[in-house]
Design an enzyme around this catalytic site. Structure first.
Site, PDB file in Angstrom:
ATOM      1  NE  ARG A  32      44.931  33.846 -20.348  1.00 40.56           N
ATOM      2  CZ  ARG A  32      46.161  34.046 -20.807  1.00 40.56           C
ATOM      3  NH1 ARG A  32      46.577  35.279 -21.066  1.00 40.56           N
ATOM      4  NH2 ARG A  32      46.983  33.035 -21.008  1.00 40.56           N
ATOM      5  CE  LYS A 106      41.019  15.337 -13.513  1.00 36.47           C
ATOM      6  NZ  LYS A 106      41.577  14.191 -14.243  1.00 36.47           N
ATOM      7  N   GLY A 136      38.891  11.569 -15.085  1.00 36.36           N
ATOM      8  CA  GLY A 136      39.220  10.192 -15.441  1.00 36.36           C
ATOM      9  C   GLY A 136      40.568  10.133 -16.135  1.00 36.36           C
ATOM     10  CE  LYS A 191      45.037  13.825 -12.402  1.00 32.68           C
ATOM     11  NZ  LYS A 191      45.447  14.054 -13.791  1.00 32.68           N
ATOM     12  NE  ARG A 255      51.481  21.604 -17.016  1.00 32.13           N
ATOM     13  CZ  ARG A 255      50.190  21.832 -17.142  1.00 32.13           C
ATOM     14  NH1 ARG A 255      49.582  21.493 -18.261  1.00 32.13           N
ATOM     15  NH2 ARG A 255      49.491  22.375 -16.183  1.00 32.13           N
ATOM     16  CG  ASN A 256      50.970  17.078 -12.690  1.00 32.85           C
ATOM     17  OD1 ASN A 256      51.243  17.901 -11.834  1.00 32.85           O
ATOM     18  ND2 ASN A 256      49.852  17.156 -13.409  1.00 32.85           N
ATOM     19  CD  GLU A 282      46.280  22.550 -10.864  1.00 30.16           C
ATOM     20  OE1 GLU A 282      46.227  23.153  -9.769  1.00 30.16           O
ATOM     21  OE2 GLU A 282      45.938  23.061 -11.931  1.00 30.16           O
TER      22      GLU A 282
END
Length: 332
Positions: A32, A106, A136, A191, A255-256, A282
């Site tokens: 972008r 995801k 995965g 997840k 990151r999560n 996310e």
């Protein structure tokens, strides 16, 4: 050799582009931002997302979607789940009539409840058997460094899955095929939510017993939901299920998980985002979509419900965690 377009030059999109190039293909990476495309094209780097990791000569960058998609036999969609629809609407007329579309996103679109492969099929107006997902235990930086990893290429058309498998098989990256797209996508979405919970627990100072409990019970509720919407149970114990869950819940590169740690320390969503390069994880967005789907099909998802409480309802993390432990007792 296959012509590949990767649409999205974040850390994972760039990494997947590198893998396809290392597997012997010509790859065009759409970015972008002009400075990212120029960095990839001129310096063989994506400094903004992957630091000083060198990218192969067979990988070039562009900000022109038409240039990226021209002649592409495999189109990899690497933009975030909640912006995929808008981007794909702009790109769909540029995608070749026989191209395979591979989703990296995801999530479940909050407005429609669609999984990403369903959204791709609907917006691009292509049959579902032309759409695959790649998922995965694949933390971008480790894969970009060439550390050994495995993944799953899921597509209802096994022949197409095998074609993509062959194209993405690099010396350090081993892809397996699967036809259970539903199971792979539900596992990949859930997840991120469970990883937030694992991070929250870690941020509160809890140790490995708590982490193992969150991961295991997280897999249990993910499996219940996946089976209810038509998944194969075997998927949940494989790379796309347990493999991805363990990596995302335990790694400091996740990151999560990192976002959850900040929440567990008492930070607000805004503060946690600021602490993680300004990005909302996310799993924060996905938690509502997963919980709404679970309620719709009558599946109990207490960890997801707890994450929704913390992220969207202002619930206190201490009360939420104690509430999970205080739930009515039952058989495993």
């Amino acid at each position: 050799m296959v012509q590949v377009a990767v649409m999205g030059a974040g850390s994972w999109g760039t990494t997947v582009a590198k893998v396809f190039a290392d597997a012997g293909n010509e790859v065009r990476l759409w970015a972008r931002r002009a400075e990212v495309a120029e960095d990839v094209r001129d310096n063989h780097r994506n400094s903004a997302y992957l630091g000083d990791i060198e990218l192969p000569a067979a990988l070039t960058g562009t900000t022109d979607p038409a240039e990226a998609l021209n002649g592409a036999e495999i189109v990899v969609l690497g933009v975030p789940s909640q912006s995929l629809r808008e981007n794909l609407q702009n790109w769909k007329d540029l995608i070749g009539p026989d191209a395979s579309l591979v989703s990296l996103a995801k999530g479940i679109e909050h407005s429609s409840g669609l999984r990403m492969s369903q959204l791709v099929s609907e917006v691009a107006d292509v049959p579902s058997e032309r759409v695959a997902v790649l998922t995965g235990p694949n933390l971008a930086r480790e894969v970009a460094q060439g550390q050994p990893a495995a993944t799953v290429v899921a597509c209802t058309d096994m022949d197409r899955a095998k074609l993509i498998q062959a194209a993405v098989a690099a010396p350090y990256f081993r892809p397996y095929t699967n036809t259970d797209v539903i199971g792979c996508e539900i596992a990949g979405t859930c997840k991120n939510v469970i990883a937030l919970a694992a991070g929250i627990a870690a941020g509160m100072g809890f140790g490995d017993n708590t982490a193992a409990t969150v991961i295991t019970r997280g897999l249990a509720e993910t499996t219940r939901l996946a089976l209810e919407v038509g998944a194969d149970a075997r998927t949940l114990s494989g790379l796309a299920g347990m493999g991805d869950l363990v990596a995302t819940c335990t790694s400091t590169l996740s990151r999560n998980r990192r976002f959850g740690e900040h929440l567990g320390k008492g930070e607000t969503l805004e503060q946690a985002a600021a602490s993680t390069k300004g990005q909302v994880a996310e799993g924060v967005v996905s938690s509502q979509s997963v919980f709404e789907l679970a309620e719709k099909v009558g599946v109990e998802t207490p960890i997801t419900e707890a994450v929704v409480g913390v992220c969207h309802e202002g619930a206190d993390v201490q009360q939420i965690m104690m509430g999970l432990l205080g739930r009515s007792k039952k058989a495993e």
